[in-house]
Design a protein around this motif. Structure first.
Motif, PDB file in Angstrom:
ATOM      1  N   ALA A 155      -3.015  -7.812   1.864  1.00  0.00           N
ATOM      2  CA  ALA A 155      -4.183  -7.214   2.520  1.00  0.00           C
ATOM      3  C   ALA A 155      -3.875  -5.802   2.998  1.00  0.00           C
ATOM      4  O   ALA A 155      -4.752  -4.931   3.002  1.00  0.00           O
ATOM      5  CB  ALA A 155      -4.625  -8.084   3.691  1.00  0.00           C
ATOM      6  N   GLY A 214       0.779  -1.230   0.000  1.00  0.00           N
ATOM      7  CA  GLY A 214       0.000   0.000   0.000  1.00  0.00           C
ATOM      8  C   GLY A 214       0.810   1.280   0.000  1.00  0.00           C
ATOM      9  O   GLY A 214       0.249   2.371   0.162  1.00  0.00           O
ATOM     10  N   GLN A 216      -7.764  -1.631   6.857  1.00  0.00           N
ATOM     11  CA  GLN A 216      -8.662  -1.554   8.013  1.00  0.00           C
ATOM     12  C   GLN A 216      -9.125  -2.945   8.428  1.00  0.00           C
ATOM     13  O   GLN A 216      -9.178  -3.267   9.622  1.00  0.00           O
ATOM     14  CB  GLN A 216      -9.876  -0.670   7.676  1.00  0.00           C
ATOM     15  N   ALA A 217      -9.460  -3.777   7.452  1.00  0.00           N
ATOM     16  CA  ALA A 217      -9.872  -5.152   7.762  1.00  0.00           C
ATOM     17  C   ALA A 217      -8.719  -5.940   8.378  1.00  0.00           C
ATOM     18  O   ALA A 217      -8.913  -6.739   9.300  1.00  0.00           O
ATOM     19  CB  ALA A 217     -10.369  -5.843   6.492  1.00  0.00           C
ATOM     20  N   ALA A 261      -5.719  -1.363  -3.970  1.00  0.00           N
ATOM     21  CA  ALA A 261      -6.773  -0.370  -3.707  1.00  0.00           C
ATOM     22  C   ALA A 261      -6.335   0.702  -2.715  1.00  0.00           C
ATOM     23  O   ALA A 261      -6.747   1.859  -2.803  1.00  0.00           O
ATOM     24  CB  ALA A 261      -8.026  -1.080  -3.194  1.00  0.00           C
ATOM     25  N   ALA A 262      -5.505   0.330  -1.746  1.00  0.00           N
ATOM     26  CA  ALA A 262      -5.102   1.285  -0.710  1.00  0.00           C
ATOM     27  C   ALA A 262      -3.757   1.930  -0.988  1.00  0.00           C
ATOM     28  O   ALA A 262      -3.173   2.554  -0.107  1.00  0.00           O
ATOM     29  CB  ALA A 262      -5.061   0.592   0.651  1.00  0.00           C
ATOM     30  N   ASP A 314      -8.483   2.904  13.226  1.00  0.00           N
ATOM     31  CA  ASP A 314      -9.851   3.260  13.606  1.00  0.00           C
ATOM     32  C   ASP A 314      -9.906   3.693  15.072  1.00  0.00           C
ATOM     33  O   ASP A 314      -9.424   2.990  15.963  1.00  0.00           O
ATOM     34  CB  ASP A 314     -10.763   2.045  13.391  1.00  0.00           C
ATOM     35  N   GLU A 323      -4.638  -3.710   0.126  1.00  0.00           N
ATOM     36  CA  GLU A 323      -5.991  -3.769  -0.414  1.00  0.00           C
ATOM     37  C   GLU A 323      -7.029  -3.261   0.591  1.00  0.00           C
ATOM     38  O   GLU A 323      -7.892  -2.452   0.248  1.00  0.00           O
ATOM     39  CB  GLU A 323      -6.327  -5.204  -0.831  1.00  0.00           C
ATOM     40  N   ASN A 324      -6.949  -3.750   1.820  1.00  0.00           N
ATOM     41  CA  ASN A 324      -7.925  -3.361   2.845  1.00  0.00           C
ATOM     42  C   ASN A 324      -7.249  -3.349   4.213  1.00  0.00           C
ATOM     43  O   ASN A 324      -7.432  -4.264   5.022  1.00  0.00           O
ATOM     44  CB  ASN A 324      -9.115  -4.331   2.839  1.00  0.00           C
TER      45      ASN A 324
END
Length: 325
Positions: A178, A37, A184-185, A301-302, A310, A181-182
């Motif tokens: 990950a 990322g 936060q998850a 994506a990120a 968060d 891509e995501n």
């Protein structure tokens, strides 16, 4: 027929692999960074740092392998700045990269002149020699192409297999992908996104250090200003062309290596063509390939998106550490 004869000799293909090696190493490192990322357009500066510190280390320690270690440390230093500014401070990653490329030019030129002056007759350092693998290097045509290369070429091929296995066949690779891509998850799953991104950026620096060492220790055994000559940007283009996949990216660097090997041999044929046209050829080939051969491409994506933990999860983690009080 003269130009066609170039493609019939094993020497051309051997040179292609040798010239693609620095691009391949930088691009493989860049894939780790991008997949995590972090948009890394500072490959150019990191290769330049690696090239200079490889020369400096080999010169001071009188040992090419020590030069390799110093090259990785020098490039990782620039990577650490990139990681801190992009991950912790959350500065725009494109701006950070442009600044680091300029910083690398300044650092290498300044230290170079401070230590060696402006004398054009530069002192040479120890370098690597090609390793001929007994038996295999005697195979007709393929032998000298694949089994008579410099050590860093074999390291690059091993890195290709290792990175492909890491990314697509291990849980650590899944976590790294990950993070790009995501994130936060991934954070909700209890994985430290910041640590993964830091490690990825530092590994990119190490690979760029190896790439820079290819430029100074594989036969040249000296250093000059801006020796990277845009190879970091070509490596980044290869990552995009290869769709952030190690194998596809390696094939893209092979294209540039072939263009570089071709222009060197065409210069020796004394065509009535300006010298700078030959120098432009590898970059022109890469540009045309990107324009006409590359299909739709979408990165992680990120990518270029700073990770912000968060707040609700941070409060929950703090509450848990306090024992629910």
């Amino acid at each position: 027929m003269g130009i066609l004869n170039i493609f019939l000799t094993p020497d051309f293909y051997s040179a292609t692999i040798r010239l693609m090696t620095p691009l391949m190493l930088a691009a493989l490192g860049g894939i780790l960074c991008e997949r995590a990322g972090i948009l890394n357009m500072a490959l150019e500066g990191q290769i330049l740092m690696g090239a200079f510190f490889a020369y400096l280390g080999a010169y001071l320690f009188n040992n090419a392998w020590m030069g390799l270690v110093v090259a990785m440390l020098g490039s990782m230093f620039l990577g650490a700045i990139h990681a801190f500014m992009s991950i912790n401070v959350k500065v725009n990653q494109v701006v950070v990269a442009l600044g680091l490329n300029t910083l690398a030019m300044g650092i290498t030129s300044t230290i170079f002149r401070f230590m060696f002056g402006t004398d054009s007759q530069m002192a040479h350092c120890p370098g690597f020699t090609a390793i001929r693998i007994p038996g295999l290097s005697d195979i007709p045509f393929l032998g000298p192409v694949l089994f008579g290369q410099y050590p860093l070429t074999y390291i690059a091929l091993a890195a290709l297999a290792g990175i492909h296995w890491l990314l697509f066949h291990t849980s650590r690779g899944l976590e790294l992908r990950a993070a790009g891509e995501n994130p936060q998850a991934l954070d909700v799953a209890g994985v430290n996104v910041i640590r993964i991104r830091w490690i990825s950026v530092l590994l990119t620096g190490a690979f760029c250090g190896l790439a820079g060492a290819c430029l100074t220790l594989n036969g040249l055994n000296t250093f000059y200003d801006n020796i990277s000559s845009g190879r970091g940007f070509i490596a980044y283009a290869a990552i995009v062309f290869g769709k952030w996949n190690p194998i596809g990216t390696t094939l893209a660097t092979l294209l540039f290596g072939a263009g570089d090997a071709l222009q060197l041999r065409m210069q020796a044929m004394n065509f009535n063509i300006p010298y700078y046209f030959y120098l432009m050829m590898p970059y022109l080939i890469t540009f045309l390939a990107l324009v006409f051969l590359m299909g739709p491409s979408k990165g992680p994506a990120a990518s270029n998106v700073p990770f912000v933990k968060d707040k609700a999860r941070k409060r929950s983690a703090k509450h848990s550490r306090m024992g629910g009080k």
